[in-house]
Scaffold this motif. Structure first.
Motif, mmCIF file in Angstrom:
data_model
loop_
_atom_site.group_PDB
_atom_site.id
_atom_site.type_symbol
_atom_site.label_atom_id
_atom_site.label_comp_id
_atom_site.label_asym_id
_atom_site.label_seq_id
_atom_site.Cartn_x
_atom_site.Cartn_y
_atom_site.Cartn_z
ATOM 1 N N ASP A 666 12.026 -52.615 38.251
ATOM 2 C CA ASP A 666 13.359 -52.072 37.996
ATOM 3 C C ASP A 666 14.395 -52.857 38.788
ATOM 4 O OD1 ASP A 666 12.252 -50.195 36.379
ATOM 5 O OD2 ASP A 666 12.504 -48.494 37.753
ATOM 6 N N ILE A 667 15.582 -53.026 38.164
ATOM 7 C CA ILE A 667 16.665 -53.757 38.813
ATOM 8 C C ILE A 667 17.852 -52.817 38.975
ATOM 9 C CG2 ILE A 667 18.305 -55.673 38.598
ATOM 10 C CD1 ILE A 667 16.130 -57.189 37.060
ATOM 11 N N TYR A 668 18.422 -52.814 40.218
ATOM 12 C CA TYR A 668 19.549 -51.942 40.515
ATOM 13 C C TYR A 668 20.590 -52.715 41.315
ATOM 14 C CZ TYR A 668 16.147 -48.254 39.481
ATOM 15 O OH TYR A 668 15.195 -47.466 38.886
ATOM 16 N N VAL A 669 21.812 -52.156 41.303
ATOM 17 C CA VAL A 669 22.853 -52.623 42.213
ATOM 18 C C VAL A 669 22.999 -51.548 43.289
ATOM 19 C CG1 VAL A 669 25.285 -53.185 42.521
ATOM 20 C CG2 VAL A 669 24.062 -53.962 40.474
ATOM 21 N N GLY A 670 22.748 -51.921 44.536
ATOM 22 C CA GLY A 670 22.806 -50.958 45.632
ATOM 23 C C GLY A 670 23.740 -51.399 46.736
ATOM 24 N N LYS A 671 24.161 -50.423 47.556
ATOM 25 C CA LYS A 671 25.079 -50.711 48.666
ATOM 26 C C LYS A 671 24.285 -50.808 49.972
ATOM 27 C CE LYS A 671 29.072 -48.653 48.914
ATOM 28 N NZ LYS A 671 30.142 -47.634 49.149
ATOM 29 N N ILE A 672 24.630 -51.797 50.793
ATOM 30 C CA ILE A 672 23.966 -51.985 52.091
ATOM 31 C C ILE A 672 24.441 -50.898 53.059
ATOM 32 C CG2 ILE A 672 23.697 -53.518 54.077
ATOM 33 C CD1 ILE A 672 24.013 -55.868 52.172
ATOM 34 N N LYS A 673 23.506 -50.080 53.538
ATOM 35 C CA LYS A 673 23.838 -48.991 54.460
ATOM 36 C C LYS A 673 23.607 -49.369 55.919
ATOM 37 C CE LYS A 673 22.915 -44.760 53.705
ATOM 38 N NZ LYS A 673 22.204 -43.480 53.456
ATOM 39 N N TYR A 708 24.456 -63.666 56.017
ATOM 40 C CA TYR A 708 24.378 -63.628 54.564
ATOM 41 C C TYR A 708 24.862 -62.293 53.986
ATOM 42 C CZ TYR A 708 21.371 -67.698 55.274
ATOM 43 O OH TYR A 708 20.875 -68.911 55.643
ATOM 44 N N LEU A 709 24.635 -61.199 54.717
ATOM 45 C CA LEU A 709 24.947 -59.887 54.184
ATOM 46 C C LEU A 709 25.688 -59.057 55.222
ATOM 47 C CD1 LEU A 709 21.495 -59.102 52.514
ATOM 48 C CD2 LEU A 709 23.591 -59.812 51.339
ATOM 49 N N GLU A 714 27.637 -54.757 48.099
ATOM 50 C CA GLU A 714 26.813 -54.335 46.963
ATOM 51 C C GLU A 714 26.073 -55.552 46.429
ATOM 52 O OE1 GLU A 714 29.160 -52.324 44.068
ATOM 53 O OE2 GLU A 714 29.285 -50.475 45.260
ATOM 54 N N ILE A 715 24.755 -55.443 46.315
ATOM 55 C CA ILE A 715 23.935 -56.565 45.857
ATOM 56 C C ILE A 715 22.944 -56.081 44.816
ATOM 57 C CG2 ILE A 715 24.139 -57.791 48.070
ATOM 58 C CD1 ILE A 715 21.302 -56.847 48.729
ATOM 59 N N ASP A 730 13.436 -56.733 46.488
ATOM 60 C CA ASP A 730 13.694 -58.172 46.559
ATOM 61 C C ASP A 730 15.155 -58.393 46.191
ATOM 62 O OD1 ASP A 730 13.409 -60.854 46.862
ATOM 63 O OD2 ASP A 730 12.327 -61.180 44.976
ATOM 64 N N TRP A 731 15.771 -59.425 46.725
ATOM 65 C CA TRP A 731 17.184 -59.725 46.483
ATOM 66 C C TRP A 731 17.299 -60.678 45.298
ATOM 67 C CZ3 TRP A 731 20.698 -62.833 50.362
ATOM 68 C CH2 TRP A 731 22.025 -62.831 49.897
ATOM 69 N N ILE A 732 18.046 -60.237 44.301
ATOM 70 C CA ILE A 732 18.322 -61.112 43.146
ATOM 71 C C ILE A 732 19.655 -61.800 43.405
ATOM 72 C CG2 ILE A 732 18.724 -61.210 40.660
ATOM 73 C CD1 ILE A 732 17.027 -58.724 40.365
ATOM 74 N N ARG A 733 19.587 -63.054 43.755
ATOM 75 C CA ARG A 733 20.798 -63.803 44.092
ATOM 76 C C ARG A 733 21.431 -64.349 42.815
ATOM 77 N NH1 ARG A 733 19.844 -65.965 49.984
ATOM 78 N NH2 ARG A 733 17.839 -65.014 50.471
ATOM 79 N N GLU A 734 22.712 -64.208 42.723
ATOM 80 C CA GLU A 734 23.429 -64.674 41.531
ATOM 81 C C GLU A 734 24.263 -65.913 41.856
ATOM 82 O OE1 GLU A 734 23.869 -60.372 39.288
ATOM 83 O OE2 GLU A 734 25.623 -61.279 40.241
#
Length: 734
Positions: A666-673, A708-709, A714-715, A730-734
């Motif tokens: 599954d792929i999501y956009v999440g916020k770094i807490k 980097y973050l 949001e990543i 895992d980080w999907i880098r765009e």
């Protein structure tokens, strides 16, 4: 071989005299049941100590083999004495020191070795029994036996010499030693107090305690009447034991050594007469000075002045002149102080006999400490600082009679730097006096603590100025420091030091003694307690003993003073402002013991993530399922509690598990807490956080995650695995 058997309180005691360690002046191989101690007394008659003090040293040493154990620690050999050994040596010393002749000047060593021990032994009683008989039969001219008893109280009944199990149930621990029928030394503490209910998840701050949130186990103070009853019983038992010692051991007393005149008395009648005729009022004026430092300075100047004048008027008189002037002046000073009190009804600082010195209190003056209290009484000032922690902060220790090590969760450390009395010396490691005063303060305060809120508490008392009663200032400041840290306590505890000046049948009791009265007086009696009663006592006396009539008067006068101090402390407590920004908070709650393993996680990964995410310390009890959380941020501690309860109760509450919400790929956009050392926590849809491991962000040695973050970025992430309560990303880098 000389053997003596005594039967006292249904306990068989066997003493073997001068068979072991025969080179010593006196030796006793003492056996009670399977407990065996060897006490020896040795005297250096070739050396004479000129200084005006008793050159007595007492060592109490426990051998690990006595309990079939190896010494704890890395080095498997007995070395530095433990605190218990040091405190036990002080008890023996303080009990025997008053018996020595006034002019005794030979270096003397009393050594007590514990060679065999039973688990429930009262080693302090046994040590004094052995040392007292060894001294009694030695060559030192002391023909007065000393003995001690410990008094406990269970279900309102006194127990004489309770064993370890009985002492655990007792609300009183009173150790008393005496010669003949007179009392020489007292150590007392009370037990009991209040504990949190087992089902309580947390406790409020000290000023928010509610009756229904606490469970009373027993009264934690003893009133003056109870103490007097216990002391009268102790006096009776001590008299019986001393009579037995006199009867059985008098035939074995060795011929006393002849005391040499060695310690020269430098008191000079001519110089004394000169001072009386010309400078007595000036010396009195020096004694009346309020400042201790100024008084000492003026006294030194006075001695120099007399010395110079005497040299000018008597140029032929030069032998030991400085010593004679100094000792004569000091003897006159003592006489003036005692006469002033007994005959003139005055004290050096002008106070009434029952008057306490002015008190000032400041709390939380140290901005980054958990709490602090500056307690000043006259010229005695203590800065007491509290630090709160978890179970991991406790001090581990091991007693000879214990099967395993224990943890000390309430610590009071007392420091007496040389500058507090104006001495130009460097600070060194704490000695016997510092350990003794810290232990007294701990015994006074610990019964007032409410268990359950904080696992470990450390109080440090820095004595900034001392002119008597610094240990009592530590108790007052310590109680206020606990309140200023939000630690739940049953009552405030105050301490007061009482003094005595006695000549024949005439005596005066002094409240809140200063250093001058302690030095030239006959007693130092420290009494601490709350408005309800006494929690700790310590008495040392320079006389041959103290009768119960005077003792009763001292206790009643001390009670009045304690109440006045407590009124001032209560007013200061009402003005306390907590250091909320640095003060830690805690939560104590329970989960099912079987769920502890889930909170820990495989290899400790889950608990480590909780600690990093919520910035808390966690203590877990596998036996009863108790969870203790502590941290600097209340919201994060509360959140950590809910998180752990969520792990423990997910099945019972029908909580949706992460594997029901997220699938691998599954792929999501999440916020770094939160960014932690080992990765990044990402807030995902449906309310769970996923972990993006550091290896998914940077390669080893290529900088930091923050390069980097950042928080709130949001990543896009992909679910790599879902395991129990964790989602790895895992980080999907765009």
């Amino acid at each position: 071989m000389q053997e003596v058997n005594l039967l006292f309180l249904n306990s068989q005691e066997k003493y073997t005299l001068d068979t072991f360690a025969q080179s010593a002046s006196g030796s006793v191989y003492y056996q009670q049941g399977n407990n065996v101690l060897l006490a020896t007394v040795t005297i250096d008659t070739d050396t004479i100590v000129e200084e005006d003090f008793l050159p007595l040293t007492v060592q109490y040493i426990e051998k690990a083999y006595a309990a079939g154990k190896f010494p704890g620690g890395y080095v498997k050999r007995e070395a530095k004495p433990s605190d218990f050994e040091t405190l036990s040596a002080r008890i023996v010393d303080r009990s025997l020191r008053p018996l020595f002749p006034k002019d005794y000047c030979y270096p003397t060593q009393i050594t007590i070795l514990v060679l065999s021990v039973e688990p429930d032994a009262d080693l302090q009683i046994l040590a004094l029994n052995a040392a007292s008989v060894a001294l009694f039969v030695s060559e030192i001219p002391i023909n007065i036996p000393v003995s001690a008893v410990r008094i406990g109280r269970i279900n309102e009944k006194f127990i004489v010499n309770p064993n370890a199990k009985e002492l655990e149930q007792s609300t009183l621990d009173l150790f008393v030693s005496g010669a003949n029928e007179d009392l020489l030394m007292i150590e007392m503490r009370s037990f009991g107090g209040i504990k949190a209910k087992e089902d309580s998840h947390s406790l409020p701050l000290a000023n928010e305690i509610l009756e229904d949130q606490l469970h009373y186990f027993s009264a934690n103070e003893a009133n003056e009447e109870t103490i007097l009853e216990a002391l009268e019983l102790a006096q009776e038992m001590i008299a019986q034991k001393n009579q037995l010692i006199s009867q059985h051991f008098s035939p074995f007393i060795k011929k006393a050594i002849v005391l040499k005149e060695g310690r020269t008395s430098f008191v000079c009648d001519k110089i004394e007469s000169y001072i009386r005729q010309n400078y007595l009022e000036e010396l009195r004026a020096v004694i009346y000075l309020l400042s201790k430092t100024e008084r000492n300075s003026k006294l030194n100047a006075f001695v120099k002045k007399i010395l110079q004048e005497w040299r000018e008027q008597n140029p032929e008189d030069t032998e030991c002149l400085k010593e004679r002037v100094l000792e004569t002046t000091l003897r006159l000073k003592k006489e003036i102080v005692r006469t002033m009190i007994l005959k003139e009804g005055k004290r050096a600082d002008g106070r009434r006999f029952d008057e306490i010195r002015p008190i000032s209190i400041q709390t939380n003056i140290l901005p980054n400490a958990h709490s602090s209290a500056l307690f000043t009484r006259g010229q005695t000032q203590a800065l007491v600082v509290a630090t709160l922690g978890g179970d991991m902060d406790a001090q581990s220790y091991e007693l000879l009679t214990d099967k395993c090590s224990s943890k000390e969760r309430f610590m009071v450390h007392y420091n007496f730097p040389p500058f507090c009395v104006g001495e130009a010396n460097s600070i060194s490691a704490p000695g016997r006096r510092e350990l003794g005063h810290g232990n007294l303060a701990k015994r006074a305060l610990e019964s007032s603590l409410v268990e359950g809120k904080f696992k470990t508490i450390r109080l440090v008392s820095e004595i900034l100025e001392s002119n008597g009663s610094s240990s009592m200032a530590t108790i007052c400041g310590g109680s206020l420091a606990l309140a200023a840290a939000g630690v739940p306590c049953t009552n405030l505890i105050a301490g007061i030091a009482m003094g005595l000046v006695c000549e024949g049948e005439e005596y005066v009791i002094l409240t809140d003694i200063m250093g001058l009265e302690d030095h030239d007086g006959d007693m130092d009696f420290k009494i601490a307690g709350s408005k309800n009663g006494i929690t700790a006592m310590q008495m040392d006396i320079k006389l041959g003993g103290l009768n119960t009539k005077i003792l009763k008067a001292v206790l009643l006068q001390a009670k009045e003073a304690r109440m006045r101090v407590l009124e001032i402390m209560e007013e200061a407590k009402s003005k306390i402002v907590l250091n909320e920004s640095v003060l830690p908070t805690s939560q104590v709650f329970s989960i099912h013991p079987s769920k502890i393993v889930e909170v820990i996680g495989q290899g400790g990964k889950t608990i480590k993530e909780i600690i990093e995410k919520f910035e808390v310390a966690i203590d877990l009890n596998r036996d009863n399922g108790e969870v203790s959380l502590s941290g600097k941020n209340r919201q994060k501690v509360d959140a950590a509690k809910e998180y752990i309860l969520g792990i423990a109760n997910k099945e019972k509450e029908g909580r949706i598990n992460p594997w029901d919400l997220y699938k691998v790929g599954d792929i999501y956009v999440g916020k770094i807490k939160k960014i932690v050392e080992f990765g990044v926590f990402i807030e995902l849809p449906q309310g769970y956080d996923g972990l993006l491991h550091i290896s998914k962000v940077i390669n080893r040695g290529e900088g930091k995650i923050s390069d980097y973050l950042n928080i709130d970025d949001e990543i896009k992430v992909e679910v790599l695995s879902v395991n129990k309560n964790k989602v790895e990303l895992d980080w999907i880098r765009e």
